[in-house]
Design an enzyme around this catalytic site. Structure first.
Site, PDB file in Angstrom:
ATOM      1  N   GLU A 123      49.562  59.393   3.564  1.00  0.00           N
ATOM      2  CA  GLU A 123      49.842  59.397   2.131  1.00  0.00           C
ATOM      3  C   GLU A 123      48.604  59.728   1.305  1.00  0.00           C
ATOM      4  O   GLU A 123      48.703  60.364   0.259  1.00  0.00           O
ATOM      5  CB  GLU A 123      50.409  58.039   1.712  1.00  0.00           C
ATOM      6  CG  GLU A 123      51.858  57.810   2.087  1.00  0.00           C
ATOM      7  CD  GLU A 123      52.055  57.505   3.565  1.00  0.00           C
ATOM      8  OE1 GLU A 123      51.061  57.101   4.220  1.00  0.00           O
ATOM      9  OE2 GLU A 123      53.178  57.663   4.068  1.00  0.00           O
ATOM     10  N   HIS A 154      59.179  48.654   3.110  1.00  0.00           N
ATOM     11  CA  HIS A 154      60.013  49.793   2.749  1.00  0.00           C
ATOM     12  C   HIS A 154      60.810  49.547   1.466  1.00  0.00           C
ATOM     13  O   HIS A 154      61.116  50.487   0.750  1.00  0.00           O
ATOM     14  CB  HIS A 154      60.984  50.134   3.880  1.00  0.00           C
ATOM     15  CG  HIS A 154      60.350  50.757   5.074  1.00  0.00           C
ATOM     16  ND1 HIS A 154      59.404  50.103   5.833  1.00  0.00           N
ATOM     17  CD2 HIS A 154      60.507  51.983   5.643  1.00  0.00           C
ATOM     18  CE1 HIS A 154      59.024  50.893   6.824  1.00  0.00           C
ATOM     19  NE2 HIS A 154      59.676  52.042   6.731  1.00  0.00           N
TER      20      HIS A 154
END
Length: 325
Positions: free
Chosen positions: A60, A129
């Site tokens: 990321e 998540h």
């Protein structure tokens, strides 16, 4: 006008913006041939080519750096962070670079960035998540945070976000992807950013909310109507900056406010909404402002999330308490 899901509406928006502007680029983990974890980018690489829609390494921080660099060179990057719980890996690029580049460069460099990411509970994902981390970016000056509550808004707000010259974090609640359908025009259209929308008119009490909690609030409002409580539901849509005028208007109308968020009580944006009400509409209040949220604990493992997440019954209970204060 056909009814469609939010995931299909998002795919339509991305496809139409790729066709409209060759500076739009989509990239992220598995967004190419696989079409992303939730298939939001399904078929886009085949249609527009690997130079326009492409996979990145599982990093990321690298996605954030690539986004920043492309934006400085005149592109309109639309990166996907696979789950918003991975925000911490890209936070430096978002909060320390992308958010302040326009200011840092004296307005000479634009940041037409739209960072898409799924978030939210109720679908039993693994740890990190489902977390609602919108408050972290909402408290970062220079970043617009947009959270649609359904298919129609998702398409119009996403197109507006991609066309904006300012950076946007566009959050998509996972439970909304395929759980509801709405009529969505096939042609491209835009919806104004930074503008809330009244999703249900009412006169007795205002629920101010966003994301999936809009749907839970609408269900609660229908139940409360059977008791003679007429609920107005205001969908913030953009949680940073807040549409303060709309918040004040609904509080003036009903004199009572309940703020609903999925995030923990100390997180999210409910406290910021409450501050707006106290600062600008306190004299119109008949009762204290109510809040519905998740408890101030880490997000639980999936076996416990149904008990942990706020729901329709929690909203009903708080509205009753507020109305009967």
């Amino acid at each position: 006008m056909a009814k469609t899901t939010m995931i299909k509406a998002i795919t339509q928006a991305l496809d139409q913006e790729l066709k409209r502007d060759d500076k739009v680029l989509i990239f992220g983990e598995d967004v190419g041939k696989n079409g992303g974890v939730f298939r939001a980018t399904e078929g886009l690489q085949a249609t527009h080519g690997e130079d326009r829609v492409f996979d990145t390494p599982l990093a990321e921080s690298g996605i954030g750096g690539l986004t920043l660099g492309l934006a400085t060179q005149g592109f309109r990057p639309v990166p996907e962070i696979q789950f918003f719980g991975f925000l911490f890996e890209v936070m430096d690029s978002v909060a320390a670079q992308i958010s302040r580049t326009h200011y840092r460069m004296g307005g000479t460099v634009k940041m037409p960035v739209t960072i898409r990411s799924p978030f939210g509970g109720g679908v039993h994902t693994p740890e990190l998540h489902s977390d609602s981390l919108e408050g972290l970016v909402a408290q970062t000056p220079g970043i617009r945070v947009v959270i649609p509550s359904g298919p129609y808004d998702a398409k119009g707000l996403l197109i507006s976000s991609i066309r904006s010259d300012d950076p946007v974090v566009f959050l998509e609640h996972m439970k909304l992807y395929r759980s509801i359908k709405e009529e969505v025009p096939e042609e491209e259209y835009t919806l104004p950013l930074d503008k809330a929308a009244v999703k249900r008119e009412g006169k007795d009490v205002s629920i101010i909310t966003y994301g999936y909690m809009v749907q839970e609030s609408l269900k609660a409002a229908e139940e409360l109507a059977k008791e003679g409580i007429d609920v107005e539901v205001l969908d913030l849509r953009t949680v940073s900056p807040l549409d303060e005028a709309a918040i004040v208007e609904t509080v003036k109308k009903t004199g009572k406010a309940v703020i609903v968020q999925e995030a923990q009580r100390q997180a999210g944006v409910a406290a910021a909404v409450a501050s707006v009400i106290v600062e600008k509409a306190a004299l119109y209040l008949d009762t204290p402002v109510g809040r519905v949220s998740a408890p101030d604990t880490p997000y639980p493992f999936s076996e416990a999330e149904d008990d942990w997440l706020p729901n329709k019954q929690d909203i009903i209970a708080q509205v009753r308490e507020t109305v009967n204060f």
